[in-house]
Scaffold this motif. Structure first.
Motif: not given
Length: 344
Positions: A58, A62, A311, A315, A318, A336
């Protein structure tokens, strides 16, 4: 394509799980992840080998197509990897199935300006105290959200009742003459941002008179209803304020200050809301008297870096959580939220 993706991803994860430590070390040696990412991945506890591989994959996916290609090239050319995982030679490795994800709903951001960004910056308090460094936070937030296409309204040194009144006016756009030129009409666009920079207690932000305004009441002013133009649109609340007096474990204070003022924090039930608070409940929010708060510094840096990549806001937060110890993010977003920079 989706079927192909599922097969390839599962096969790679299954194969690499045989020795996830080797893969992690090789990825770090080839500079596909940072030293901090390496340490974070290495320190994952109570997880099986496949979970370790999932987290690593991941991270790499990303980072975009270039990093994905570098990763696949590493799998195909490194001698130790080829010897340890001979089954990789049977796979047709391509970035396309790895990077292709099922289409997810995204909030439509078409209005110009994108929407309103209200910043309440409480620096000077009635007792004579100051929140040093907060002006830099306010400037950085204003700069970032202007670049993202928002019209920024700056409100400074508001007591509790003034904060409540200003946010009520913004929610309804009933009478904003106290805050902007009456000749300049205000309109809500496709998204709304509210940032409050102040002292706080558990579940509340304080006015300059040190009276509390519950965060729950702030978000409820913007809840969706038949009369609200913000119904169905994303509403983001960024709160730099303490939620208690405890210092988070591992935080080095030195010359830092805290935004406390020695009530549980609740997630709003209304849809399409995100609340990001500088610290978890019962703990202090750290602020540098010259450079501004840790939370806002990291948030602005991550928005500048990652919004141009497409993005989404959750996200991005995070990464803020990974960078700062330790904000709290709660949301009822249904889609999103992607905020690309606007061309001038």
């Amino acid at each position: 394509k989706n079927k192909k993706k599922e097969t390839v991803v599962f096969s790679i994860h299954e194969i690499l799980s045989g020795d996830h430590r080797l893969i992690l070390n090789k990825v770090y040696e080839n500079k596909l992840i940072t030293h901090r990412e390496y340490n974070n991945l290495k320190s994952i506890s109570n997880a099986n080998a496949e979970t370790h591989v999932n987290e690593l994959m991941d991270k790499i996916m990303n980072k975009g197509e270039d990093k994905c290609k570098d990763f696949l090239n590493l799998l195909q050319t490194d001698g130790a990897i080829k010897e340890t995982f001979p089954l990789l030679a049977r796979l047709q490795l391509s970035c396309t199935p790895l990077l292709s994800e099922p289409v997810q709903d995204v909030y439509q951001i078409n209005s110009r300006p994108v929407g309103l960004c209200v910043i309440i910056n409480n620096k000077n308090f009635k007792d004579g105290s100051q929140r040093r460094g907060t002006d830099k936070d306010a400037r950085n937030l204003a700069e970032v959200f202007q670049c993202l296409g928002f019209r920024v309204l700056m409100c400074e040194d508001l007591n509790k009742d003034q904060m409540d009144q200003a946010l009520t006016f913004v929610a309804s756009l009933a009478d904003m003459s106290h805050f902007v030129d009456p000749q300049q009409a205000l309109e809500h666009g496709d998204a709304f941002i509210c940032s409050i920079l102040s002292h706080g207690k558990r579940g509340v932000a304080l006015g300059t008179d040190r009276n509390p305004l519950p965060i729950k009441e702030i978000t409820r002013k913007f809840r969706g209803c038949d009369q609200s133009v913000l119904t169905g649109k994303p509403k983001v609340f960024l709160i730099q304020a303490c939620q208690g007096s405890n210092i988070q474990r591992g935080v080095q204070m030195n010359d830092m200050e805290i935004d406390d003022d020695t009530s549980p924090l609740t997630i709003p039930e209304e849809a399409d809301v995100l609340v990001a608070i500088a610290t978890v409940e019962d703990h202090a929010a750290i602020r540098d008297p010259f450079d501004g708060s840790w939370f806002v510094q990291s948030l602005c840096e991550q928005l500048k870096e990652r919004c141009p990549r497409g993005e989404d806001i959750v996200s991005i937060l995070h990464y803020v959580n990974d960078d700062v110890q330790m904000p709290e993010v709660r949301f009822t977003l249904r889609k999103k939220l992607v905020l690309p920079p606007q061309r001038t």
